[in-house]
Design an enzyme around this catalytic site. Sequence first.
Site, short mmCIF file in Angstrom:
data_model
loop_
_atom_site.label_atom_id
_atom_site.label_comp_id
_atom_site.label_asym_id
_atom_site.label_seq_id
_atom_site.Cartn_x
_atom_site.Cartn_y
_atom_site.Cartn_z
N PRO A 88 0.83 -1.19 0.01
CA PRO A 88 -0.13 -0.04 -0.13
C PRO A 88 0.81 1.11 -0.02
O PRO A 88 0.40 2.33 -0.35
CB PRO A 88 -0.95 -0.24 1.24
CG PRO A 88 -0.54 -1.52 1.73
CD PRO A 88 0.50 -2.08 1.23
N ARG A 152 -3.70 -7.06 -21.23
CA ARG A 152 -4.45 -6.10 -22.18
C ARG A 152 -3.63 -5.29 -23.21
O ARG A 152 -4.00 -5.20 -24.18
CB ARG A 152 -5.60 -5.31 -21.43
CG ARG A 152 -6.71 -6.22 -20.69
CD ARG A 152 -7.60 -5.38 -20.16
NE ARG A 152 -8.64 -4.75 -20.95
CZ ARG A 152 -8.64 -3.55 -21.55
NH1 ARG A 152 -7.56 -2.65 -21.18
NH2 ARG A 152 -9.32 -3.10 -22.22
C1 4GS Z 1 -1.96 -4.03 -1.30
C2 4GS Z 1 -2.31 -2.55 -1.93
C3 4GS Z 1 -1.90 -4.30 0.17
C4 4GS Z 1 -0.64 -5.25 2.75
C5 4GS Z 1 -0.82 -7.43 1.73
C6 4GS Z 1 -0.77 -5.88 4.19
C7 4GS Z 1 -0.89 -7.90 3.00
C8 4GS Z 1 -1.41 -5.96 1.72
N1 4GS Z 1 -1.08 -4.29 -2.26
N2 4GS Z 1 -2.02 -2.81 -3.08
N3 4GS Z 1 -0.02 -7.13 3.97
N4 4GS Z 1 -3.23 -1.74 -1.45
N5 4GS Z 1 -1.28 -5.35 0.63
O1 4GS Z 1 -3.07 -3.81 0.76
O2 4GS Z 1 -0.89 -3.64 -3.26
#
Ligand code: 4GS
Length: 242
Positions: A88, A152
Amino acid sequence: MDISVLSIFPKMFDALNESVIGKAQEKGLLNLQVVDFRDFTTDKQNHVDDAPYGGGAGMLLQAQPIYDAMSYLDNENPGKKRVILLDPAGKTFDAKMAQSFAKEDHLVFICGHYEGFDERIKDLVTDEVSIGDYVLTGGELPTMSMIDATMRFVPGVLGNNVSADEDSFSHGLLEYPQYTRPADFRGKKVPEVLTSGNHEKIRVWRLKQALKKTLERRPDLLKTIELNDEEKKLLREIHSEM
Ligand code: 4GS
């Protein structure tokens, strides 16, 4: 295109055997390899995670299984790789990034699950990428979204007359509304211009609708694209009608 995925839930990627991406695999346009990095753990109980130094809740993926899985990929298939970590905190994925991924020979996606990871994993990584401002239970679904959006843009993946370049976000505008038979559905009629047979009128109507929708819903997108004279004129029309 070669895509390797490191995940402790390899079965989740069976979803990519369906539909358009499944066909791309059958056609040899995508060579997908899913590696369970738990196979590379040296821990007796096959653990891939451990508690964070300094304390705190949750467990962290250890560096060792990921490093060894990457060495395995490099030995098996030397050559340049783009290594993408799902996080994230990464740069937000968009169509431009999908196009740049589509030009690569080999992508590697590293998927965490439940928890975070040891910071030293990042030395293996070329791109940290997020699909949006929310937290998922694992990197698998973001990885599948990115693979789908990337494929795509690989020539031959979409049908003959379909081009990813004509979609929303590729030309920078949201799509105009579309209709199919019947022309009158429970009293809801298709806009007359679409049944007129006048192709030029239809083109201008669609362009204006796309501009209007983008102005109403995503004015930020309009700022990122360069409008031609026709588009500027239509936008002035839209403003004066509002
Ligand atoms: C994301 C997201 C995500 C983060 C995976 C906490 C498990 C998690 N990955 N974009 N640990 N948003 N990853 O939430 O890519």
